[in-house]
Design a protein around this motif. Sequence first.
Motif, PDB file in Angstrom:
ATOM      1  N   VAL A   9       0.941  -1.600  -0.329  1.00  0.00           N
ATOM      2  CA  VAL A   9       0.069  -0.027  -0.416  1.00  0.00           C
ATOM      3  C   VAL A   9       0.463   1.543  -0.065  1.00  0.00           C
ATOM      4  O   VAL A   9       2.006   1.289   0.449  1.00  0.00           O
ATOM      5  N   ASN A  10       0.359   2.305  -0.539  1.00  0.00           N
ATOM      6  CA  ASN A  10       1.474   3.684  -0.988  1.00  0.00           C
ATOM      7  C   ASN A  10       0.538   4.036   0.318  1.00  0.00           C
ATOM      8  O   ASN A  10      -0.393   5.163   0.320  1.00  0.00           O
ATOM      9  N   PRO A  11       1.871   4.538   1.011  1.00  0.00           N
ATOM     10  CA  PRO A  11       0.781   5.549   2.467  1.00  0.00           C
ATOM     11  C   PRO A  11       0.744   7.091   2.353  1.00  0.00           C
ATOM     12  O   PRO A  11       1.272   7.611   3.506  1.00  0.00           O
ATOM     13  N   ALA A  12       1.736   7.364   1.302  1.00  0.00           N
ATOM     14  CA  ALA A  12       1.958   8.320   1.101  1.00  0.00           C
ATOM     15  C   ALA A  12       0.775   9.230   0.987  1.00  0.00           C
ATOM     16  O   ALA A  12      -0.427   9.215   0.539  1.00  0.00           O
ATOM     17  N   PRO A  13       0.201  10.987   1.295  1.00  0.00           N
ATOM     18  CA  PRO A  13      -0.274  11.707   1.742  1.00  0.00           C
ATOM     19  C   PRO A  13      -0.832  12.141   0.891  1.00  0.00           C
ATOM     20  O   PRO A  13      -0.167  12.104  -0.351  1.00  0.00           O
ATOM     21  N   LEU A  14      -2.527  12.256   0.010  1.00  0.00           N
ATOM     22  CA  LEU A  14      -2.847  12.717  -1.416  1.00  0.00           C
ATOM     23  C   LEU A  14      -2.169  13.640  -1.641  1.00  0.00           C
ATOM     24  O   LEU A  14      -1.405  14.373  -2.339  1.00  0.00           O
ATOM     25  N   VAL A  15      -1.940  15.439  -0.414  1.00  0.00           N
ATOM     26  CA  VAL A  15      -1.709  16.206  -0.904  1.00  0.00           C
ATOM     27  C   VAL A  15      -0.154  16.588  -0.791  1.00  0.00           C
ATOM     28  O   VAL A  15       0.567  17.646  -1.074  1.00  0.00           O
ATOM     29  N   GLU A  16       0.229  15.311  -0.813  1.00  0.00           N
ATOM     30  CA  GLU A  16       1.728  14.990  -0.346  1.00  0.00           C
ATOM     31  C   GLU A  16       2.360  14.865  -2.209  1.00  0.00           C
ATOM     32  O   GLU A  16       3.929  15.042  -2.438  1.00  0.00           O
ATOM     33  N   CYS A  21      -3.592  19.493  -6.103  1.00  0.00           N
ATOM     34  CA  CYS A  21      -5.011  18.823  -4.940  1.00  0.00           C
ATOM     35  C   CYS A  21      -5.949  20.407  -4.486  1.00  0.00           C
ATOM     36  O   CYS A  21      -5.515  20.970  -3.546  1.00  0.00           O
ATOM     37  N   VAL A  22      -7.083  20.507  -5.266  1.00  0.00           N
ATOM     38  CA  VAL A  22      -7.880  22.088  -4.845  1.00  0.00           C
ATOM     39  C   VAL A  22      -8.651  21.674  -3.269  1.00  0.00           C
ATOM     40  O   VAL A  22      -9.997  20.066  -4.414  1.00  0.00           O
ATOM     41  N   ILE A  23      -9.409  21.457  -2.839  1.00  0.00           N
ATOM     42  CA  ILE A  23     -10.193  21.290  -1.504  1.00  0.00           C
ATOM     43  C   ILE A  23     -10.718  21.942  -0.514  1.00  0.00           C
ATOM     44  O   ILE A  23      -9.686  22.879  -0.948  1.00  0.00           O
ATOM     45  N   PRO A  24     -12.307  21.998  -0.811  1.00  0.00           N
ATOM     46  CA  PRO A  24     -12.879  22.663  -0.484  1.00  0.00           C
ATOM     47  C   PRO A  24     -12.194  23.497   1.213  1.00  0.00           C
ATOM     48  O   PRO A  24     -12.264  22.851   2.044  1.00  0.00           O
ATOM     49  N   GLU A  25     -12.391  24.400   1.426  1.00  0.00           N
ATOM     50  CA  GLU A  25     -11.355  25.232   2.798  1.00  0.00           C
ATOM     51  C   GLU A  25     -12.289  25.340   3.983  1.00  0.00           C
ATOM     52  O   GLU A  25     -11.981  25.671   5.512  1.00  0.00           O
ATOM     53  N   ASP A  53      -7.763   9.296   1.516  1.00  0.00           N
ATOM     54  CA  ASP A  53      -8.051  10.937   1.713  1.00  0.00           C
ATOM     55  C   ASP A  53      -9.061  11.689   0.558  1.00  0.00           C
ATOM     56  O   ASP A  53      -9.637  12.674   0.832  1.00  0.00           O
ATOM     57  N   ILE A  54      -8.866  11.082  -1.109  1.00  0.00           N
ATOM     58  CA  ILE A  54      -9.582  11.406  -2.121  1.00  0.00           C
ATOM     59  C   ILE A  54     -11.333  11.510  -1.055  1.00  0.00           C
ATOM     60  O   ILE A  54     -11.848  12.071  -1.414  1.00  0.00           O
TER      61      ILE A  54
END
Length: 495
Positions: A9-16, A21-25, A53-54
Motif C-alpha cells: 500500500v502507498n502510505p503517502a498522503p494525497l496532498v504530498e 490537489c484543490v480541497i474545499p476550505e 484521502d480522496i
Amino acid sequence: MPTASVARVNPAPLVEIARHCVIPEDIAFTRFYELIAPELPGMGITLDQWQQDIWEIALGLRLDGTLCCDVMGVTLSIARQAGKTWGVMVGLVAICLARPGTTVVWSSHHDRTSSETLSKIAGIVEKPAIRPKMRPQYPVVFTDDNRGVHFANGSRILFGARSSGFGRGFSEVDIQVYDECQNLKESALTDMLAAMNVSDIGLAFFMGTPPRPQEARLGVDEAFKRRRKRAIEVKKPRPYKGVFVEFSADRGAPLDIQADGFWQHLATANPSFGFRVGESAIERLVENMSPEDVLREVLGIWDETAKSLAVIPASTWTDLAADGPPDGTAPSSIGVDASHDGVLVVAACWREDDSSHVELLAVDNWADDEAAADWIAGRAGRRIPITIDSASPAARLVPLLKNRRCKVNAGSAGDMAKGCGGLYAAALGQLLTHAGQAAVNDALTGAKKRAIGQAGGWGWDRRDPDANIAPLVAVTLAHYGASTSPKSAGRAVFA
C-alpha cells in the motif's frame, strides 16, 4: 523498481504526491468514518492513503451538514493503471452496504468500458465477505436496464454508456460517476445532473485522462476541461465548491521507457507504481500506444490544446504580428464589442490596397455609456465607419453614436459571418497584420466557431465559459468595416 505487480500500500498522503490537489476550505468533518471505514475490514480491503484521502475529502461536510463539493463535485485527472477506478469502486460498495437504498449511476462514454468496469466491480462484490450481503438471486446483472450490482438492502450500482443514451430518465440518484470524462459534453452533463437526488449525499465524480486533440476539437471535453481550469486558475472569480485532484508527470517528460528518467516521471504521475503496479503493466501500455497517447494516458500530461486548436493556428497568428501605421494615422474603420460583463472593447483597422492592420484602441469600463460614446466619436468623427454587431451588448451605443452624427453600422448575423470569414481568409492569406496584443491573442486562443445560417457561415464563440472573446470580435468588426467601406473613408488625423 519492481518488475511485477505487488500488493504493498502507498502510505503517502494525497496532498504530498498530487500535482494539483484543490480541497474545499470549509470542511468541518467527514462522513468517511461513518459510511466507508467501518465496512472496509469486513470487505478485506485496504485503500492506499491517497485513495482514502480522496474519499475523506469527497464526503467532507460543512458545519451545517451540507456537502462541501455540492456544486462542482469531485474531479480526478489520473492516468491509467493508477487505481482511481478501483478506489472509487471500493468506496461506492462500502456506501451501498452502509446506507440501504442508495442508488449509484456509473456512466462511461463507450459500452466496452462500461462492461469492463462492471466486471471489475462484480469481482469485488463476489468476495466471500460481501456475497451474503448481495441480492440472493442475480446480484450481478450484465444485460437490460438493470445492468449493475444489486445489494440485499436495496442499494444498487447501475452501469451504462452515455453514447447509448444511458443516464437520462433516472430519478432520485444519490451518487453519479462520470467515467471517461474526457468525452463528456456540457449538454449531456446538464441532462444527467437533473436526476441527482436532493439527499444527504448528492455526490458526483468526474474521472478521466487528459483529452486528445480530436476530443477537444469536437468539444466533447468541455465539462472536464472547464472543471480543471476553474480549479487550478490562480485567481478564481468565485470559490471552487468542489474537489480537483491531478496526478501528472512534468511537461517534457520522456515518452520512451528506455530513456533516462522515464520511470521517475512515471512514479510522479502514477501513485500506485512501485506498490500495486509494477513495470510490466506500464510497459504493456507504452508498447501499445502512440507517443502522444503515452503523454496523456500514462503520464497524465494535459496538452496545451487551446493554442493548437485555435481557429487561426497560434503559429500563423504569431507570424502576423507587426508594427502598425505611424501615430496619428486615421484608421479606415472602427469596431466595437462588449464582454458578457459589460466591458467595452474598441478596435481599429487600417487598410491599404488588399492588406490590413488591426489593433485594439481601448478595453475599458467607462463611467457611463455617454462617456464611452464621446470617446469613440472623438476618434471616429463623422466619416470613419463604426461597426457594432446588433446582437452585442455594445449595440446600446448605436443610438448614442448616431446622435453624435457618427457613421454607424449595426451589423446583422450575416455581416458577422462575412466578417469572421474575411478575417480568417486575410490571416491565412497573409493579408493581415496585428499588434500582438495579449487580449486579442488570448481571445483567439479561447474562441471557436459557431454556425450562422445553413450555408457554412460562422461566427466567434467562446471555447469555454470563462473566455473573453470581445477583443477578437472587435477587431473582426473593424476589419469587416474597412473591407466594405470606401478607401477614402478616413481622412481626419487620428489621435
